[in-house]
Design a protein around this motif. Structure first.
Motif, PDB file in Angstrom:
ATOM      1  N   TYR A  34      -2.913   3.030  15.264  1.00 27.06           N
ATOM      2  CA  TYR A  34      -2.326   4.311  15.670  1.00 27.06           C
ATOM      3  C   TYR A  34      -1.092   4.613  14.837  1.00 27.06           C
ATOM      4  O   TYR A  34      -0.346   3.713  14.449  1.00 27.06           O
ATOM      5  CB  TYR A  34      -1.992   4.277  17.162  1.00 27.06           C
ATOM      6  CG  TYR A  34      -1.488   5.605  17.694  1.00 27.06           C
ATOM      7  CD1 TYR A  34      -2.209   6.777  17.494  1.00 27.06           C
ATOM      8  CD2 TYR A  34      -0.273   5.690  18.378  1.00 27.06           C
ATOM      9  CE1 TYR A  34      -1.758   7.989  17.971  1.00 27.06           C
ATOM     10  CE2 TYR A  34       0.184   6.907  18.871  1.00 27.06           C
ATOM     11  CZ  TYR A  34      -0.557   8.047  18.657  1.00 27.06           C
ATOM     12  OH  TYR A  34      -0.102   9.259  19.114  1.00 27.06           O
ATOM     13  N   ARG A  35      -0.830   5.872  14.577  1.00 28.08           N
ATOM     14  CA  ARG A  35       0.218   6.260  13.632  1.00 28.08           C
ATOM     15  C   ARG A  35       1.615   5.884  14.103  1.00 28.08           C
ATOM     16  O   ARG A  35       2.515   5.668  13.277  1.00 28.08           O
ATOM     17  CB  ARG A  35       0.144   7.752  13.324  1.00 28.08           C
ATOM     18  CG  ARG A  35       0.222   8.692  14.518  1.00 28.08           C
ATOM     19  CD  ARG A  35      -0.274  10.088  14.134  1.00 28.08           C
ATOM     20  NE  ARG A  35      -0.248  11.042  15.219  1.00 28.08           N
ATOM     21  CZ  ARG A  35       0.597  12.062  15.295  1.00 28.08           C
ATOM     22  NH1 ARG A  35       1.504  12.246  14.355  1.00 28.08           N
ATOM     23  NH2 ARG A  35       0.546  12.900  16.303  1.00 28.08           N
ATOM     24  N   PHE A  36       1.833   5.834  15.427  1.00 29.27           N
ATOM     25  CA  PHE A  36       3.084   5.316  15.966  1.00 29.27           C
ATOM     26  C   PHE A  36       2.798   3.993  16.668  1.00 29.27           C
ATOM     27  O   PHE A  36       1.675   3.749  17.119  1.00 29.27           O
ATOM     28  CB  PHE A  36       3.700   6.282  16.989  1.00 29.27           C
ATOM     29  CG  PHE A  36       3.956   7.663  16.475  1.00 29.27           C
ATOM     30  CD1 PHE A  36       4.939   7.890  15.524  1.00 29.27           C
ATOM     31  CD2 PHE A  36       3.223   8.746  16.932  1.00 29.27           C
ATOM     32  CE1 PHE A  36       5.185   9.157  15.039  1.00 29.27           C
ATOM     33  CE2 PHE A  36       3.467  10.030  16.464  1.00 29.27           C
ATOM     34  CZ  PHE A  36       4.449  10.237  15.502  1.00 29.27           C
ATOM     35  N   ASN A  37       3.795   3.153  16.788  1.00 25.34           N
ATOM     36  CA  ASN A  37       3.642   1.947  17.587  1.00 25.34           C
ATOM     37  C   ASN A  37       3.456   2.372  19.051  1.00 25.34           C
ATOM     38  O   ASN A  37       4.376   2.920  19.658  1.00 25.34           O
ATOM     39  CB  ASN A  37       4.890   1.062  17.452  1.00 25.34           C
ATOM     40  CG  ASN A  37       4.782  -0.217  18.258  1.00 25.34           C
ATOM     41  OD1 ASN A  37       3.867  -0.396  19.059  1.00 25.34           O
ATOM     42  ND2 ASN A  37       5.720  -1.120  18.050  1.00 25.34           N
ATOM     43  N   PRO A  38       2.281   2.151  19.638  1.00 20.66           N
ATOM     44  CA  PRO A  38       2.028   2.667  20.990  1.00 20.66           C
ATOM     45  C   PRO A  38       2.815   1.948  22.077  1.00 20.66           C
ATOM     46  O   PRO A  38       2.816   2.392  23.222  1.00 20.66           O
ATOM     47  CB  PRO A  38       0.523   2.452  21.166  1.00 20.66           C
ATOM     48  CG  PRO A  38       0.191   1.313  20.270  1.00 20.66           C
ATOM     49  CD  PRO A  38       1.107   1.442  19.083  1.00 20.66           C
ATOM     50  N   HIS A  62       4.378   1.049  12.403  1.00 19.61           N
ATOM     51  CA  HIS A  62       3.115   1.721  12.135  1.00 19.61           C
ATOM     52  C   HIS A  62       3.349   2.803  11.082  1.00 19.61           C
ATOM     53  O   HIS A  62       4.483   3.044  10.660  1.00 19.61           O
ATOM     54  CB  HIS A  62       2.543   2.306  13.426  1.00 19.61           C
ATOM     55  CG  HIS A  62       1.994   1.260  14.352  1.00 19.61           C
ATOM     56  ND1 HIS A  62       0.757   1.356  14.944  1.00 19.61           N
ATOM     57  CD2 HIS A  62       2.523   0.080  14.790  1.00 19.61           C
ATOM     58  CE1 HIS A  62       0.538   0.290  15.692  1.00 19.61           C
ATOM     59  NE2 HIS A  62       1.603  -0.494  15.631  1.00 19.61           N
ATOM     60  N   ALA A  63       2.276   3.470  10.688  1.00 21.11           N
ATOM     61  CA  ALA A  63       2.316   4.347   9.516  1.00 21.11           C
ATOM     62  C   ALA A  63       3.399   5.412   9.592  1.00 21.11           C
ATOM     63  O   ALA A  63       4.072   5.700   8.598  1.00 21.11           O
ATOM     64  CB  ALA A  63       0.949   5.003   9.315  1.00 21.11           C
ATOM     65  N   GLU A  64       3.586   6.028  10.748  1.00 19.61           N
ATOM     66  CA  GLU A  64       4.546   7.130  10.854  1.00 19.61           C
ATOM     67  C   GLU A  64       5.767   6.764  11.699  1.00 19.61           C
ATOM     68  O   GLU A  64       6.475   7.636  12.195  1.00 19.61           O
ATOM     69  CB  GLU A  64       3.852   8.372  11.439  1.00 19.61           C
ATOM     70  CG  GLU A  64       2.730   8.901  10.567  1.00 19.61           C
ATOM     71  CD  GLU A  64       2.084  10.151  11.147  1.00 19.61           C
ATOM     72  OE1 GLU A  64       2.777  10.927  11.823  1.00 19.61           O
ATOM     73  OE2 GLU A  64       0.876  10.351  10.925  1.00 19.61           O
ATOM     74  N   ASP A  65       6.012   5.481  11.868  1.00 20.60           N
ATOM     75  CA  ASP A  65       7.159   5.056  12.663  1.00 20.60           C
ATOM     76  C   ASP A  65       8.468   5.295  11.916  1.00 20.60           C
ATOM     77  O   ASP A  65       8.610   4.908  10.752  1.00 20.60           O
ATOM     78  CB  ASP A  65       7.066   3.559  12.983  1.00 20.60           C
ATOM     79  CG  ASP A  65       6.295   3.276  14.248  1.00 20.60           C
ATOM     80  OD1 ASP A  65       6.106   4.200  15.041  1.00 20.60           O
ATOM     81  OD2 ASP A  65       5.888   2.120  14.439  1.00 20.60           O
ATOM     82  N   ASP A  66       9.388   5.968  12.561  1.00 24.64           N
ATOM     83  CA  ASP A  66      10.797   5.898  12.218  1.00 24.64           C
ATOM     84  C   ASP A  66      11.560   6.338  13.456  1.00 24.64           C
ATOM     85  O   ASP A  66      10.964   6.686  14.465  1.00 24.64           O
ATOM     86  CB  ASP A  66      11.167   6.692  10.960  1.00 24.64           C
ATOM     87  CG  ASP A  66      11.150   8.200  11.153  1.00 24.64           C
ATOM     88  OD1 ASP A  66      11.282   8.686  12.294  1.00 24.64           O
ATOM     89  OD2 ASP A  66      11.015   8.916  10.148  1.00 24.64           O
ATOM     90  N   ASP A  67      12.866   6.307  13.397  1.00 23.65           N
ATOM     91  CA  ASP A  67      13.668   6.586  14.583  1.00 23.65           C
ATOM     92  C   ASP A  67      14.001   8.056  14.766  1.00 23.65           C
ATOM     93  O   ASP A  67      14.675   8.402  15.744  1.00 23.65           O
ATOM     94  CB  ASP A  67      14.976   5.782  14.525  1.00 23.65           C
ATOM     95  CG  ASP A  67      14.737   4.291  14.664  1.00 23.65           C
ATOM     96  OD1 ASP A  67      13.786   3.917  15.378  1.00 23.65           O
ATOM     97  OD2 ASP A  67      15.497   3.504  14.060  1.00 23.65           O
ATOM     98  N   PHE A  68      13.515   8.929  13.876  1.00 20.24           N
ATOM     99  CA  PHE A  68      14.004  10.302  13.891  1.00 20.24           C
ATOM    100  C   PHE A  68      12.917  11.370  14.000  1.00 20.24           C
ATOM    101  O   PHE A  68      13.193  12.496  14.406  1.00 20.24           O
ATOM    102  CB  PHE A  68      14.839  10.567  12.628  1.00 20.24           C
ATOM    103  CG  PHE A  68      15.917   9.542  12.409  1.00 20.24           C
ATOM    104  CD1 PHE A  68      17.059   9.547  13.195  1.00 20.24           C
ATOM    105  CD2 PHE A  68      15.779   8.563  11.436  1.00 20.24           C
ATOM    106  CE1 PHE A  68      18.046   8.602  13.019  1.00 20.24           C
ATOM    107  CE2 PHE A  68      16.768   7.613  11.244  1.00 20.24           C
ATOM    108  CZ  PHE A  68      17.905   7.621  12.036  1.00 20.24           C
ATOM    109  N   VAL A  69      11.666  11.036  13.641  1.00 19.93           N
ATOM    110  CA  VAL A  69      10.644  12.077  13.547  1.00 19.93           C
ATOM    111  C   VAL A  69      10.391  12.753  14.890  1.00 19.93           C
ATOM    112  O   VAL A  69      10.292  13.983  14.961  1.00 19.93           O
ATOM    113  CB  VAL A  69       9.337  11.503  12.945  1.00 19.93           C
ATOM    114  CG1 VAL A  69       8.743  10.410  13.815  1.00 19.93           C
ATOM    115  CG2 VAL A  69       8.319  12.620  12.744  1.00 19.93           C
ATOM    116  N   GLN A  70      10.320  11.986  15.981  1.00 24.84           N
ATOM    117  CA  GLN A  70      10.021  12.623  17.259  1.00 24.84           C
ATOM    118  C   GLN A  70      11.224  13.371  17.811  1.00 24.84           C
ATOM    119  O   GLN A  70      11.056  14.401  18.486  1.00 24.84           O
ATOM    120  CB  GLN A  70       9.507  11.586  18.269  1.00 24.84           C
ATOM    121  CG  GLN A  70       8.140  11.037  17.879  1.00 24.84           C
ATOM    122  CD  GLN A  70       7.422  10.375  19.038  1.00 24.84           C
ATOM    123  OE1 GLN A  70       7.961  10.207  20.128  1.00 24.84           O
ATOM    124  NE2 GLN A  70       6.178   9.986  18.807  1.00 24.84           N
TER     125      GLN A  70
END
Length: 487
Positions: free
Chosen positions: A275-279, A419-427
């Protein structure tokens, strides 16, 4: 159940009649009080011990009983018996709370709200201990004591200090998403009835075939979302510190029973790794476009506690209280809470806390070999206190309540897998861009009003930089607002 003590003479705690409850015994009319006055000594000693330690977090709360009703077939995902058929009802107790304030704090403050539900199921109590936000400030329980220390009173000033709060948030960029939630319009609910609830963590569901699914819980208020502005909240907190507790109690007294639509997001276990984020990251949500919420039931609150201390203050919840078909996930924040909550209640209320009326199983029996300790009532009689035994005592079932999780690798202090799209700011940036222009203005004003109070420029600059990384406009507007307030 009655609210009245039986009529008759006032007695001591051992049943002896009290001759005089107005004057203590003394050595003559004007002499000193006598130690032999058993009623006086018992009354004062009992009074000194009427309080238990307040919760370190979630101290300020209110609660009510109600009913959870299943409205959809979920047996293909979980074998939990209280979810086994449409129309099935389970008694619940729900405790709402603020997080940082002490027991005497006001309700109408900017703070996350606890949303803790105890399901009294036929397989024992299931506690779902969540908040009114789908995310949290940190993703690892090892940081929780440090985080709460920044929210509580400073050891020198005795007050909450903006320096401490923003220093921690700035140095913990994973908090950016939750801070955006907290300082947005939903940061101060108008009442407990007018806010959503979330399990927040990811949990495991498993069906009769042993198939595993990861789930997130949502409780959507049927009363509609209502919030307070900062000015409205400041006025209400000063005028009526008990506003939210009073609103909940009086609504139920009027027969206006609050309800929530219960939904779950469901992820097949096989999809988690890619999954693109760590679930299992508590600082992130699963976008609804990826895993649409499925409505599974309704929750109604319809009965007030008879005694706030006995049923709200002494109520205990632990994320470790699962039932067959539901279990934990590798969420590191949840894993820490599995220990911390039960341990807090054993310290605060006592080793027999789970046998108090509000906490004990209502639809199942507790058959344990644990006994003795503070407030033990002898409920086991003379039964043997070990297992296995040859005297007909309770025995193990041999079936684990949830499915095992595969693990690999060396032990150590590992960072959370990315995961692929994990960072602390995107969401956090996505949340900001979802807001209307008016909502953004209020968000920036709320943040700037608090951030401008910090005394060290580098703390403010670091915090603003995190918001800028979430969205350039977000950070730019916040910087300008803080500069304007600081002159």
């Amino acid at each position: 159940m009655t609210d009245q003590i039986a009529a008759g003479p006032l007695t001591t705690e051992t049943g002896a009649p009290v001759a005089d409850n107005q004057q203590s015994q003394s050595a003559g009319p004007g002499g000193p009080v006598l130690l032999q006055d058993q009623h006086l000594i018992e009354k004062l000693a009992r009074f000194n011990r009427e309080r238990i330690p307040e919760r370190v977090v979630h101290a300020r709360g209110a609660g009510a009983y109600g009913t959870f009703r299943v409205t959809a077939d979920v047996t293909r995902w979980t074998r939990a018996r209280f979810l086994s058929e449409i129309g099935k009802e389970t008694e619940v107790f729900l405790r709402f709370s603020t997080v940082a304030g002490n027991l005497g704090a006001a309700d109408a403050v900017r703070d996350p709200r606890g949303f803790a539900v105890k399901f009294y199921t036929e397989d024992g109590n299931y506690d779902l201990v969540g908040n009114n936000t789908p995310v949290f400030f940190i993703r690892d329980a090892i940081k929780f004591p440090d985080f709460i220390h920044t929210q509580k009173r400073d050891p020198y000033t005795g007050s909450q200090e903006a320096d401490n709060v923003w220093d921690f948030w700035g140095l913990s960029p994973e908090s950016t998403h939750q801070v955006t939630w907290l300082f947005g319009d939903r940061g101060i609910p108008a009442s407990y009835r007018h806010m959503d609830g979330f399990g927040s963590h990811t949990f495991q569901w498993s069906n009769e075939a042993g198939e595993v699914f990861w789930v997130k819980y949502h409780f959507k208020t049927d009363q509609g979302i209502r919030n307070l502005t900062q000015d409205e909240a400041d006025a209400l907190a000063g005028r009526d510190p008990d506003s939210h507790q009073r609103d909940l109690r009086e609504a139920i007294e009027r027969g206006e029973y609050p309800t929530w639509t219960v939904q779950v997001q469901i992820m097949p276990a096989a999809e988690a790794a890619a999954y693109r984020f760590n679930p299992f990251d508590l600082t992130k949500v699963w976008p609804h476009a990826d895993y649409p919420p499925v409505t599974i039931g309704t929750l109604e609150l319809n009965r007030n506690p008879r005694n706030v201390f006995a049923e709200v203050e002494q109520a205990t919840f632990s994320p470790h209280h699962f039932v067959p078909g539901i279990g934990p996930s590798p969420d590191k924040m949840l894993q820490g809470r599995l220990f911390a909550y039960g341990d807090a209640h054993r310290h605060r209320v006592g080793i027999n806390a789970d046998q108090l009326p509000v906490n004990r199983p209502h639809a199942a029996g507790a058959r344990t070999h644990g006994r003795d300790g503070l407030a033990y009532d002898g409920r086991h009689g003379g039964a043997k206190n070990y297992e296995p035994n040859s005297f007909g005592g309770p025995a193990q079932t041999g079936r684990p309540p949830w499915e095992p999780v595969q693990v690999a690798g060396a032990t150590g202090d590992h960072p959370t897998p990315a995961h692929a799209e994990d960072d602390d700011f995107v969401q956090a940036g996505n949340l900001y861009r979802l807001m209307s222009e008016e909502e953004r203005e209020r968000l920036v004003a709320n943040l700037a009003g608090f951030l401008a109070k910090v005394s060290r420029e580098e703390i403010a600059e670091r915090a603003i930089a995190n918001f800028r990384r979430a969205d350039e406009d977000y950070g730019k507007r916040l910087e300008a607002a803080v500069q304007a307030l600081r002159g």
